[in-house]
Design a protein around this motif. Structure first.
Motif, PDB file in Angstrom:
ATOM      1  N   ALA A 125       0.845  -1.398   0.095  1.00  0.00           N
ATOM      2  CA  ALA A 125      -0.107   0.023  -0.029  1.00  0.00           C
ATOM      3  C   ALA A 125       0.836   1.230  -0.118  1.00  0.00           C
ATOM      4  CB  ALA A 125      -0.948   0.037   1.103  1.00  0.00           C
ATOM      5  N   PRO A 126       1.783   1.373  -1.123  1.00  0.00           N
ATOM      6  CA  PRO A 126       2.591   2.636  -1.068  1.00  0.00           C
ATOM      7  C   PRO A 126       1.839   3.782  -1.139  1.00  0.00           C
ATOM      8  CG  PRO A 126       2.534   1.602  -3.365  1.00  0.00           C
ATOM      9  CD  PRO A 126       1.845   0.805  -2.435  1.00  0.00           C
ATOM     10  N   THR A 127       2.209   4.735  -0.573  1.00  0.00           N
ATOM     11  CA  THR A 127       1.611   6.371  -0.368  1.00  0.00           C
ATOM     12  C   THR A 127       2.346   7.247  -1.249  1.00  0.00           C
ATOM     13  OG1 THR A 127       2.366   6.904   1.738  1.00  0.00           O
ATOM     14  CG2 THR A 127       0.314   5.707   1.728  1.00  0.00           C
ATOM     15  N   TYR A 128       3.396   6.857  -1.830  1.00  0.00           N
ATOM     16  CA  TYR A 128       4.275   7.763  -2.670  1.00  0.00           C
ATOM     17  C   TYR A 128       3.853   7.563  -4.135  1.00  0.00           C
ATOM     18  CZ  TYR A 128       8.511   9.421  -5.180  1.00  0.00           C
ATOM     19  OH  TYR A 128       9.237   9.992  -5.923  1.00  0.00           O
ATOM     20  N   ALA A 129       3.996   8.676  -4.610  1.00  0.00           N
ATOM     21  CA  ALA A 129       4.026   8.957  -6.212  1.00  0.00           C
ATOM     22  C   ALA A 129       4.847   9.974  -6.622  1.00  0.00           C
ATOM     23  CB  ALA A 129       2.426   9.455  -6.560  1.00  0.00           C
ATOM     24  N   GLN A 130       5.332  10.002  -7.911  1.00  0.00           N
ATOM     25  CA  GLN A 130       6.337  10.778  -8.254  1.00  0.00           C
ATOM     26  C   GLN A 130       5.718  12.424  -8.638  1.00  0.00           C
ATOM     27  OE1 GLN A 130       8.240   8.976 -11.519  1.00  0.00           O
ATOM     28  NE2 GLN A 130       9.868   8.233 -10.440  1.00  0.00           N
ATOM     29  N   PRO A 131       6.369  13.351  -8.390  1.00  0.00           N
ATOM     30  CA  PRO A 131       5.910  14.725  -8.894  1.00  0.00           C
ATOM     31  C   PRO A 131       6.175  14.688 -10.350  1.00  0.00           C
ATOM     32  CG  PRO A 131       7.955  14.850  -7.724  1.00  0.00           C
ATOM     33  CD  PRO A 131       7.520  13.762  -7.533  1.00  0.00           C
ATOM     34  N   GLY A 132       5.856  15.432 -10.939  1.00  0.00           N
ATOM     35  CA  GLY A 132       6.032  15.683 -12.451  1.00  0.00           C
ATOM     36  C   GLY A 132       7.313  16.298 -12.629  1.00  0.00           C
ATOM     37  N   GLU A 133       8.262  16.030 -13.519  1.00  0.00           N
ATOM     38  CA  GLU A 133       9.457  16.861 -13.574  1.00  0.00           C
ATOM     39  C   GLU A 133       8.876  18.217 -14.628  1.00  0.00           C
ATOM     40  OE1 GLU A 133      11.515  14.626 -16.557  1.00  0.00           O
ATOM     41  OE2 GLU A 133      12.202  13.244 -15.188  1.00  0.00           O
ATOM     42  N   PRO A 134       9.588  19.138 -13.957  1.00  0.00           N
ATOM     43  CA  PRO A 134       9.697  20.640 -14.556  1.00  0.00           C
ATOM     44  C   PRO A 134       9.799  20.760 -16.027  1.00  0.00           C
ATOM     45  CG  PRO A 134      11.770  20.378 -13.285  1.00  0.00           C
ATOM     46  CD  PRO A 134      11.090  19.074 -13.079  1.00  0.00           C
ATOM     47  N   GLY A 135       9.374  21.806 -16.576  1.00  0.00           N
ATOM     48  CA  GLY A 135       9.636  22.114 -18.166  1.00  0.00           C
ATOM     49  C   GLY A 135      10.828  23.024 -18.023  1.00  0.00           C
ATOM     50  N   GLN A 136      11.353  23.147 -19.166  1.00  0.00           N
ATOM     51  CA  GLN A 136      12.400  23.952 -19.404  1.00  0.00           C
ATOM     52  C   GLN A 136      12.193  25.356 -20.187  1.00  0.00           C
ATOM     53  OE1 GLN A 136      15.521  21.603 -22.015  1.00  0.00           O
ATOM     54  NE2 GLN A 136      14.623  19.685 -21.163  1.00  0.00           N
ATOM     55  N   GLU A 137      13.136  26.009 -19.732  1.00  0.00           N
ATOM     56  CA  GLU A 137      13.002  27.524 -20.144  1.00  0.00           C
ATOM     57  C   GLU A 137      14.426  27.842 -20.973  1.00  0.00           C
ATOM     58  OE1 GLU A 137      12.378  31.941 -18.732  1.00  0.00           O
ATOM     59  OE2 GLU A 137      11.094  30.361 -17.854  1.00  0.00           O
ATOM     60  N   VAL A 138      14.375  27.976 -22.195  1.00  0.00           N
ATOM     61  CA  VAL A 138      15.540  28.137 -22.982  1.00  0.00           C
ATOM     62  C   VAL A 138      15.337  29.332 -23.940  1.00  0.00           C
ATOM     63  CG1 VAL A 138      17.334  27.063 -24.595  1.00  0.00           C
ATOM     64  CG2 VAL A 138      16.032  25.698 -22.689  1.00  0.00           C
ATOM     65  N   TRP A 139      16.334  30.107 -23.940  1.00  0.00           N
ATOM     66  CA  TRP A 139      16.451  31.437 -25.290  1.00  0.00           C
ATOM     67  C   TRP A 139      16.997  30.740 -26.302  1.00  0.00           C
ATOM     68  CZ3 TRP A 139      13.965  35.858 -25.659  1.00  0.00           C
ATOM     69  CH2 TRP A 139      13.413  36.311 -24.594  1.00  0.00           C
ATOM     70  N   ASN A 140      16.311  30.679 -27.465  1.00  0.00           N
ATOM     71  CA  ASN A 140      16.878  29.851 -28.708  1.00  0.00           C
ATOM     72  C   ASN A 140      16.797  31.042 -29.808  1.00  0.00           C
ATOM     73  OD1 ASN A 140      16.853  26.924 -28.317  1.00  0.00           O
ATOM     74  ND2 ASN A 140      14.786  27.226 -27.631  1.00  0.00           N
ATOM     75  N   VAL A 141      17.966  31.043 -30.672  1.00  0.00           N
ATOM     76  CA  VAL A 141      17.892  31.799 -31.764  1.00  0.00           C
ATOM     77  C   VAL A 141      17.492  30.894 -33.121  1.00  0.00           C
ATOM     78  CG1 VAL A 141      19.823  32.973 -33.396  1.00  0.00           C
ATOM     79  CG2 VAL A 141      19.659  33.436 -30.954  1.00  0.00           C
ATOM     80  N   LEU A 142      16.550  31.515 -33.737  1.00  0.00           N
ATOM     81  CA  LEU A 142      16.169  30.825 -35.043  1.00  0.00           C
ATOM     82  C   LEU A 142      16.880  31.398 -36.184  1.00  0.00           C
ATOM     83  CD1 LEU A 142      12.670  29.982 -34.405  1.00  0.00           C
ATOM     84  CD2 LEU A 142      14.336  28.594 -33.874  1.00  0.00           C
ATOM     85  N   GLU A 143      17.556  31.031 -36.956  1.00  0.00           N
ATOM     86  CA  GLU A 143      18.203  31.664 -38.054  1.00  0.00           C
ATOM     87  C   GLU A 143      17.969  30.855 -39.529  1.00  0.00           C
ATOM     88  OE1 GLU A 143      23.125  32.955 -38.727  1.00  0.00           O
ATOM     89  OE2 GLU A 143      22.595  31.563 -37.131  1.00  0.00           O
ATOM     90  N   LEU A 144      18.008  31.512 -40.416  1.00  0.00           N
ATOM     91  CA  LEU A 144      17.432  30.981 -41.621  1.00  0.00           C
ATOM     92  C   LEU A 144      18.667  30.971 -42.589  1.00  0.00           C
ATOM     93  CD1 LEU A 144      15.221  30.082 -44.011  1.00  0.00           C
ATOM     94  CD2 LEU A 144      14.730  32.304 -44.088  1.00  0.00           C
ATOM     95  N   LYS A 145      18.634  30.023 -43.330  1.00  0.00           N
ATOM     96  CA  LYS A 145      19.615  29.813 -44.284  1.00  0.00           C
ATOM     97  C   LYS A 145      18.901  29.275 -45.442  1.00  0.00           C
ATOM     98  CE  LYS A 145      23.799  29.051 -41.686  1.00  0.00           C
ATOM     99  NZ  LYS A 145      25.241  28.492 -41.360  1.00  0.00           N
ATOM    100  N   LEU A 146      18.730  30.111 -46.486  1.00  0.00           N
ATOM    101  CA  LEU A 146      17.917  29.956 -47.657  1.00  0.00           C
ATOM    102  C   LEU A 146      18.298  28.414 -48.507  1.00  0.00           C
ATOM    103  CD1 LEU A 146      17.179  33.332 -49.107  1.00  0.00           C
ATOM    104  CD2 LEU A 146      15.602  31.808 -47.734  1.00  0.00           C
ATOM    105  N   LEU A 147      17.498  27.613 -48.832  1.00  0.00           N
ATOM    106  CA  LEU A 147      17.949  26.536 -49.747  1.00  0.00           C
ATOM    107  C   LEU A 147      17.676  26.801 -50.900  1.00  0.00           C
ATOM    108  CD1 LEU A 147      15.986  23.649 -47.740  1.00  0.00           C
ATOM    109  CD2 LEU A 147      18.572  24.137 -47.409  1.00  0.00           C
ATOM    110  N   ALA A 148      18.526  26.634 -51.837  1.00  0.00           N
ATOM    111  CA  ALA A 148      18.651  26.814 -53.219  1.00  0.00           C
ATOM    112  C   ALA A 148      19.502  26.094 -54.154  1.00  0.00           C
ATOM    113  CB  ALA A 148      18.957  28.486 -53.698  1.00  0.00           C
ATOM    114  N   ASP A 149      19.227  26.026 -55.421  1.00  0.00           N
ATOM    115  CA  ASP A 149      20.406  25.154 -56.133  1.00  0.00           C
ATOM    116  C   ASP A 149      21.611  26.014 -56.545  1.00  0.00           C
ATOM    117  OD1 ASP A 149      18.682  22.749 -56.204  1.00  0.00           O
ATOM    118  OD2 ASP A 149      17.247  24.015 -57.310  1.00  0.00           O
ATOM    119  N   VAL A 150      21.202  27.352 -57.008  1.00  0.00           N
ATOM    120  CA  VAL A 150      22.360  28.215 -57.539  1.00  0.00           C
ATOM    121  C   VAL A 150      22.537  29.472 -56.613  1.00  0.00           C
ATOM    122  CG1 VAL A 150      23.226  29.584 -59.375  1.00  0.00           C
ATOM    123  CG2 VAL A 150      22.104  27.329 -59.725  1.00  0.00           C
ATOM    124  N   GLY A 151      23.450  29.914 -55.987  1.00  0.00           N
ATOM    125  CA  GLY A 151      23.738  31.057 -55.508  1.00  0.00           C
ATOM    126  C   GLY A 151      24.586  32.037 -56.025  1.00  0.00           C
TER     127      GLY A 151
END
Length: 363
Positions: free
Chosen positions: A140-166
Protein backbone atom coordinates in the motif's frame (compact mmCIF):
# COMPACT_ATOMS: atom_id res chain seq x y z
CA UNK A 1 19.65 42.47 -40.60
CA UNK A 2 16.55 42.45 -42.68
CA UNK A 3 14.07 44.54 -44.50
CA UNK A 4 10.44 44.99 -43.55
CA UNK A 5 9.52 41.67 -45.17
CA UNK A 6 12.65 39.53 -45.00
CA UNK A 7 13.53 38.37 -41.49
CA UNK A 8 16.23 35.71 -41.14
CA UNK A 9 16.98 35.98 -37.41
CA UNK A 10 14.72 35.87 -34.35
CA UNK A 11 15.36 35.20 -30.68
CA UNK A 12 12.62 33.40 -28.78
CA UNK A 13 12.19 32.24 -25.19
CA UNK A 14 10.78 28.71 -25.30
CA UNK A 15 9.14 27.39 -22.12
CA UNK A 16 7.93 23.81 -22.22
CA UNK A 17 5.23 22.49 -19.91
CA UNK A 18 5.84 20.71 -16.62
CA UNK A 19 4.75 17.12 -16.23
CA UNK A 20 1.70 16.24 -14.17
CA UNK A 21 2.10 14.56 -10.77
CA UNK A 22 1.39 10.87 -10.34
CA UNK A 23 -1.67 9.93 -8.26
CA UNK A 24 -1.47 8.38 -4.76
CA UNK A 25 -5.00 7.00 -4.86
CA UNK A 26 -6.05 3.79 -3.07
CA UNK A 27 -8.80 1.68 -4.55
CA UNK A 28 -11.93 1.65 -2.44
CA UNK A 29 -15.05 -0.42 -3.17
CA UNK A 30 -17.67 -2.26 -1.19
CA UNK A 31 -16.45 -5.71 -0.37
CA UNK A 32 -12.84 -4.88 -1.28
CA UNK A 33 -11.32 -3.17 1.75
CA UNK A 34 -7.78 -3.97 0.59
CA UNK A 35 -8.06 -2.92 -3.03
CA UNK A 36 -4.54 -1.56 -3.10
CA UNK A 37 -2.97 1.36 -4.99
CA UNK A 38 -4.50 2.42 -8.29
CA UNK A 39 -2.99 5.87 -8.83
CA UNK A 40 -2.35 6.71 -12.48
CA UNK A 41 0.61 8.50 -14.05
CA UNK A 42 0.78 12.20 -14.71
CA UNK A 43 0.70 13.47 -18.28
CA UNK A 44 3.86 14.86 -19.84
CA UNK A 45 4.30 18.56 -20.30
CA UNK A 46 3.85 20.15 -23.71
CA UNK A 47 6.77 20.30 -26.16
CA UNK A 48 7.95 23.25 -28.25
CA UNK A 49 8.27 21.77 -31.76
CA UNK A 50 9.80 23.13 -34.95
CA UNK A 51 8.05 22.10 -38.18
CA UNK A 52 9.27 22.70 -41.73
CA UNK A 53 6.89 24.51 -44.08
CA UNK A 54 7.97 24.90 -47.72
CA UNK A 55 5.43 27.71 -48.20
CA UNK A 56 7.41 29.98 -45.87
CA UNK A 57 10.61 31.77 -46.88
CA UNK A 58 11.14 34.18 -43.98
CA UNK A 59 10.84 34.25 -40.17
CA UNK A 60 8.68 37.38 -40.33
CA UNK A 61 5.72 35.67 -38.62
CA UNK A 62 7.91 35.01 -35.55
CA UNK A 63 9.52 38.46 -35.35
CA UNK A 64 7.38 39.68 -32.46
CA UNK A 65 6.75 36.29 -30.82
CA UNK A 66 9.28 36.62 -28.01
CA UNK A 67 7.80 34.06 -25.60
CA UNK A 68 6.39 30.65 -26.51
CA UNK A 69 4.78 28.69 -23.66
CA UNK A 70 3.51 25.11 -23.90
CA UNK A 71 0.77 23.61 -21.72
CA UNK A 72 1.32 21.74 -18.47
CA UNK A 73 0.53 18.05 -18.06
CA UNK A 74 -2.36 17.10 -15.78
CA UNK A 75 -2.05 14.87 -12.74
CA UNK A 76 -2.90 11.18 -12.79
CA UNK A 77 -6.23 9.93 -11.44
CA UNK A 78 -7.80 6.94 -9.76
CA UNK A 79 -8.32 3.60 -11.48
CA UNK A 80 -4.92 3.97 -13.20
CA UNK A 81 -6.09 6.92 -15.29
CA UNK A 82 -3.21 8.82 -16.89
CA UNK A 83 -3.35 12.59 -16.82
CA UNK A 84 -3.79 14.51 -20.07
CA UNK A 85 -0.65 15.67 -21.84
CA UNK A 86 0.15 19.35 -21.97
CA UNK A 87 -0.64 21.10 -25.24
CA UNK A 88 2.30 21.22 -27.63
CA UNK A 89 3.24 24.40 -29.47
CA UNK A 90 4.31 23.97 -33.09
CA UNK A 91 6.42 26.70 -34.66
CA UNK A 92 6.31 26.48 -38.45
CA UNK A 93 9.54 27.69 -40.05
CA UNK A 94 11.01 27.88 -43.57
CA UNK A 95 13.22 25.11 -44.86
CA UNK A 96 16.82 25.88 -43.97
CA UNK A 97 16.09 27.13 -40.44
CA UNK A 98 18.65 26.40 -37.73
CA UNK A 99 17.90 26.68 -34.01
CA UNK A 100 20.76 27.51 -31.65
CA UNK A 101 20.96 27.86 -27.89
CA UNK A 102 21.29 31.61 -27.42
CA UNK A 103 23.75 31.22 -24.54
CA UNK A 104 26.14 28.57 -25.86
CA UNK A 105 25.61 28.70 -29.63
CA UNK A 106 24.94 24.93 -29.66
CA UNK A 107 22.83 23.82 -32.62
CA UNK A 108 19.68 22.22 -31.25
CA UNK A 109 17.71 21.61 -34.46
CA UNK A 110 17.97 21.97 -38.22
CA UNK A 111 14.96 21.91 -40.56
CA UNK A 112 15.60 20.92 -44.18
CA UNK A 113 12.43 19.09 -45.30
CA UNK A 114 8.78 20.01 -45.63
CA UNK A 115 6.75 18.55 -42.75
CA UNK A 116 9.87 17.65 -40.75
CA UNK A 117 9.29 18.03 -37.00
CA UNK A 118 11.93 18.33 -34.30
CA UNK A 119 11.31 18.80 -30.59
CA UNK A 120 13.15 21.98 -29.75
CA UNK A 121 12.28 22.19 -26.04
CA UNK A 122 10.90 18.95 -24.54
CA UNK A 123 8.20 19.03 -21.90
CA UNK A 124 8.70 17.56 -18.46
CA UNK A 125 7.98 13.87 -17.92
CA UNK A 126 4.84 13.00 -16.00
CA UNK A 127 5.32 11.44 -12.57
CA UNK A 128 4.54 7.77 -11.92
CA UNK A 129 1.49 6.91 -9.85
CA UNK A 130 1.73 4.88 -6.64
CA UNK A 131 0.67 1.72 -8.50
CA UNK A 132 4.25 1.49 -9.82
CA UNK A 133 5.73 1.28 -6.32
CA UNK A 134 3.76 -1.64 -4.85
CA UNK A 135 5.75 -4.70 -3.89
CA UNK A 136 5.52 -7.79 -1.78
CA UNK A 137 6.82 -5.84 1.21
CA UNK A 138 4.96 -2.60 0.48
CA UNK A 139 1.48 -3.41 -0.76
CA UNK A 140 0.00 0.00 0.00
CA UNK A 141 2.56 2.63 -1.08
CA UNK A 142 1.50 6.21 -0.48
CA UNK A 143 4.29 7.65 -2.62
CA UNK A 144 3.91 8.91 -6.19
CA UNK A 145 6.37 10.88 -8.25
CA UNK A 146 5.93 14.56 -8.88
CA UNK A 147 6.05 15.66 -12.50
CA UNK A 148 9.36 16.88 -13.93
CA UNK A 149 9.61 20.61 -14.51
CA UNK A 150 9.61 22.01 -18.01
CA UNK A 151 12.57 23.83 -19.56
CA UNK A 152 12.99 27.51 -20.27
CA UNK A 153 15.57 28.17 -22.98
CA UNK A 154 16.32 31.20 -25.15
CA UNK A 155 16.74 29.99 -28.72
CA UNK A 156 18.02 31.77 -31.80
CA UNK A 157 16.24 30.80 -35.01
CA UNK A 158 18.39 31.56 -38.04
CA UNK A 159 17.38 31.04 -41.65
CA UNK A 160 19.72 29.86 -44.41
CA UNK A 161 17.86 29.76 -47.71
CA UNK A 162 17.81 26.53 -49.65
CA UNK A 163 18.60 27.05 -53.34
CA UNK A 164 20.36 25.20 -56.15
CA UNK A 165 22.37 28.18 -57.41
CA UNK A 166 23.74 31.07 -55.38
CA UNK A 167 24.80 34.32 -57.09
CA UNK A 168 28.11 35.82 -55.95
CA UNK A 169 29.51 39.10 -57.17
CA UNK A 170 30.37 42.72 -56.52
CA UNK A 171 27.64 45.37 -56.45
CA UNK A 172 26.31 46.25 -59.92
CA UNK A 173 27.55 43.00 -61.44
CA UNK A 174 24.08 42.34 -62.88
CA UNK A 175 22.92 39.66 -60.42
CA UNK A 176 19.43 41.09 -59.88
CA UNK A 177 18.99 41.74 -63.59
CA UNK A 178 19.84 38.13 -64.40
CA UNK A 179 17.43 36.83 -61.75
CA UNK A 180 14.64 38.98 -63.17
CA UNK A 181 15.33 37.69 -66.69
CA UNK A 182 15.52 33.96 -65.95
CA UNK A 183 12.73 33.81 -63.34
CA UNK A 184 9.54 35.55 -62.28
CA UNK A 185 11.32 37.24 -59.37
CA UNK A 186 11.15 41.04 -59.27
CA UNK A 187 14.24 42.24 -57.37
CA UNK A 188 15.00 45.94 -57.21
CA UNK A 189 17.15 47.03 -60.17
CA UNK A 190 18.82 50.43 -60.46
CA UNK A 191 21.97 52.03 -61.86
CA UNK A 192 23.79 52.29 -58.55
CA UNK A 193 25.51 49.97 -56.10
CA UNK A 194 23.76 48.01 -53.32
CA UNK A 195 20.30 48.03 -54.87
CA UNK A 196 19.88 44.53 -53.40
CA UNK A 197 19.54 44.84 -49.63
CA UNK A 198 18.07 41.42 -48.83
CA UNK A 199 18.27 37.99 -50.50
CA UNK A 200 15.88 37.18 -53.34
CA UNK A 201 14.78 33.78 -54.62
CA UNK A 202 13.63 32.86 -58.11
CA UNK A 203 12.56 29.62 -59.79
CA UNK A 204 14.33 29.22 -63.14
CA UNK A 205 12.43 27.28 -65.81
CA UNK A 206 14.57 24.78 -67.71
CA UNK A 207 14.11 22.32 -70.54
CA UNK A 208 11.40 19.61 -70.44
CA UNK A 209 9.54 21.33 -67.61
CA UNK A 210 12.49 21.05 -65.25
CA UNK A 211 13.43 23.92 -62.96
CA UNK A 212 15.93 25.00 -60.33
CA UNK A 213 16.04 27.67 -57.63
CA UNK A 214 18.42 30.64 -57.79
CA UNK A 215 19.31 32.87 -54.82
CA UNK A 216 20.57 36.44 -55.17
CA UNK A 217 22.31 38.09 -52.20
CA UNK A 218 23.60 41.65 -51.71
CA UNK A 219 26.87 42.38 -53.46
CA UNK A 220 30.20 41.65 -51.79
CA UNK A 221 33.01 44.19 -51.63
CA UNK A 222 36.67 43.69 -50.84
CA UNK A 223 37.13 43.65 -47.07
CA UNK A 224 33.72 42.10 -46.42
CA UNK A 225 35.34 39.64 -44.01
CA UNK A 226 36.30 42.63 -41.85
CA UNK A 227 32.70 43.85 -41.81
CA UNK A 228 32.56 46.14 -44.85
CA UNK A 229 29.42 46.25 -46.96
CA UNK A 230 26.28 44.11 -46.75
CA UNK A 231 27.17 40.84 -48.46
CA UNK A 232 29.03 39.09 -45.65
CA UNK A 233 26.11 38.70 -43.29
CA UNK A 234 23.98 37.27 -46.11
CA UNK A 235 26.57 34.76 -47.32
CA UNK A 236 25.05 32.18 -44.99
CA UNK A 237 22.19 31.94 -47.50
CA UNK A 238 24.44 30.32 -50.11
CA UNK A 239 26.11 27.83 -47.76
CA UNK A 240 23.59 25.16 -48.79
CA UNK A 241 23.63 25.87 -52.53
CA UNK A 242 24.74 23.11 -54.88
CA UNK A 243 26.49 25.54 -57.24
CA UNK A 244 27.85 29.08 -56.97
CA UNK A 245 27.52 31.41 -59.95
CA UNK A 246 30.20 34.09 -59.86
CA UNK A 247 29.21 37.19 -61.82
CA UNK A 248 31.72 39.83 -62.94
CA UNK A 249 31.00 42.66 -65.38
CA UNK A 250 32.86 42.64 -68.69
CA UNK A 251 33.95 46.27 -68.17
CA UNK A 252 35.92 45.31 -65.06
CA UNK A 253 39.58 46.40 -65.29
CA UNK A 254 40.79 42.97 -64.09
CA UNK A 255 38.25 40.13 -64.15
CA UNK A 256 40.72 37.50 -62.92
CA UNK A 257 41.66 39.66 -59.91
CA UNK A 258 38.02 40.32 -58.99
CA UNK A 259 37.34 36.59 -59.15
CA UNK A 260 40.23 35.88 -56.75
CA UNK A 261 38.99 38.61 -54.37
CA UNK A 262 35.55 37.02 -54.28
CA UNK A 263 37.08 33.61 -53.59
CA UNK A 264 39.15 35.07 -50.77
CA UNK A 265 36.12 36.65 -49.10
CA UNK A 266 34.21 33.37 -49.29
CA UNK A 267 37.15 31.46 -47.83
CA UNK A 268 37.41 33.83 -44.88
CA UNK A 269 33.69 33.50 -44.22
CA UNK A 270 33.49 29.71 -44.50
CA UNK A 271 36.23 27.61 -46.17
CA UNK A 272 33.69 24.95 -47.13
CA UNK A 273 32.26 27.33 -49.72
CA UNK A 274 35.36 26.75 -51.84
CA UNK A 275 34.44 23.05 -52.09
CA UNK A 276 31.27 23.88 -54.02
CA UNK A 277 31.04 23.70 -57.79
CA UNK A 278 31.50 27.07 -59.47
CA UNK A 279 30.55 28.75 -62.73
CA UNK A 280 31.74 32.18 -63.86
CA UNK A 281 29.45 34.46 -65.87
CA UNK A 282 31.02 37.55 -67.47
CA UNK A 283 28.05 39.91 -67.62
CA UNK A 284 27.29 42.94 -69.81
CA UNK A 285 29.25 41.30 -72.62
CA UNK A 286 26.92 42.27 -75.49
CA UNK A 287 29.56 44.70 -76.81
CA UNK A 288 32.43 42.18 -76.78
CA UNK A 289 33.64 40.58 -79.98
CA UNK A 290 35.24 37.15 -80.22
CA UNK A 291 38.75 38.58 -79.99
CA UNK A 292 38.05 40.38 -76.71
CA UNK A 293 36.34 37.30 -75.30
CA UNK A 294 39.42 35.23 -76.17
CA UNK A 295 41.69 37.74 -74.42
CA UNK A 296 39.58 37.59 -71.26
CA UNK A 297 39.39 33.79 -71.37
CA UNK A 298 43.19 33.60 -71.46
CA UNK A 299 43.38 35.36 -68.06
CA UNK A 300 40.94 32.98 -66.33
CA UNK A 301 41.78 29.72 -64.52
CA UNK A 302 41.89 27.02 -67.23
CA UNK A 303 39.54 24.65 -65.36
CA UNK A 304 36.92 27.33 -64.61
CA UNK A 305 33.62 26.83 -66.48
CA UNK A 306 32.62 30.24 -67.79
CA UNK A 307 30.24 31.91 -70.20
CA UNK A 308 29.86 35.43 -71.61
CA UNK A 309 26.29 36.67 -71.15
CA UNK A 310 24.09 39.72 -71.48
CA UNK A 311 20.81 39.79 -69.59
CA UNK A 312 19.54 42.71 -71.67
CA UNK A 313 20.09 41.09 -75.09
CA UNK A 314 19.60 37.49 -73.79
CA UNK A 315 23.05 36.60 -75.10
CA UNK A 316 24.01 33.04 -74.04
CA UNK A 317 21.30 32.90 -71.34
CA UNK A 318 20.23 29.42 -72.44
CA UNK A 319 23.88 28.35 -72.57
CA UNK A 320 24.26 29.58 -68.98
CA UNK A 321 21.19 27.58 -67.90
CA UNK A 322 22.61 24.45 -69.54
CA UNK A 323 25.94 24.90 -67.79
CA UNK A 324 24.29 25.51 -64.42
CA UNK A 325 22.04 22.47 -64.83
CA UNK A 326 25.07 20.28 -65.55
CA UNK A 327 26.82 21.55 -62.42
CA UNK A 328 23.70 21.08 -60.27
CA UNK A 329 23.30 17.48 -61.42
CA UNK A 330 27.00 16.79 -60.85
CA UNK A 331 26.83 18.33 -57.38
CA UNK A 332 23.92 16.08 -56.45
CA UNK A 333 26.07 13.06 -57.31
CA UNK A 334 28.96 14.28 -55.19
CA UNK A 335 29.49 12.56 -51.87
CA UNK A 336 27.65 14.71 -49.30
CA UNK A 337 29.76 16.43 -46.67
CA UNK A 338 28.64 17.56 -43.21
CA UNK A 339 27.68 21.23 -43.26
CA UNK A 340 30.06 23.44 -41.29
CA UNK A 341 28.05 26.45 -40.29
CA UNK A 342 29.57 29.90 -40.59
CA UNK A 343 30.72 31.61 -37.43
CA UNK A 344 30.72 35.34 -36.87
CA UNK A 345 30.06 37.95 -34.20
CA UNK A 346 27.56 40.70 -34.74
CA UNK A 347 25.43 43.26 -32.94
CA UNK A 348 21.83 42.32 -33.50
CA UNK A 349 18.93 44.71 -33.92
CA UNK A 350 17.78 44.13 -30.34
CA UNK A 351 21.21 45.07 -28.98
CA UNK A 352 22.22 41.54 -28.04
CA UNK A 353 25.62 40.30 -29.10
CA UNK A 354 25.76 36.77 -30.42
CA UNK A 355 29.02 34.91 -30.81
CA UNK A 356 29.63 31.23 -31.43
CA UNK A 357 32.35 29.72 -29.27
CA UNK A 358 34.03 27.43 -31.77
CA UNK A 359 33.61 26.03 -35.25
CA UNK A 360 34.77 22.63 -34.01
CA UNK A 361 31.76 22.20 -31.74
CA UNK A 362 29.50 22.10 -34.80
CA UNK A 363 31.45 19.59 -36.86
Amino acid sequence: MASNNFIDYVKICCRSGRGGAGSRHMFRAKGKPLGGPDGGDGGRGGHIILKGNKQLWTLLHLQYKKHVIAGHGEGGGENLRTGAQGEDVILEVPLGTIARDAETGEIRAEITEDGQQIILTPGGRGGLGNDHFKSATNQAPTYAQPGEPGQEVWNVLELKLLADVGLVGFPNAGKSTLLSVVSAATPKIADYAFTTLVPNLGVVAYRDYKSFVMADIPGIIEGAAEGRGLGLRFLKHIERNATLLFMIAADSPDIAHEYQVLLSELEQFNPDLLEKRRVLAITKSDMLDEELEAEITATLPPDMPHVFISSITQKNIQKLKDLLWQQIQAARLDEPKPLRHSIWKEKRADGDEFEDLSEDQFD
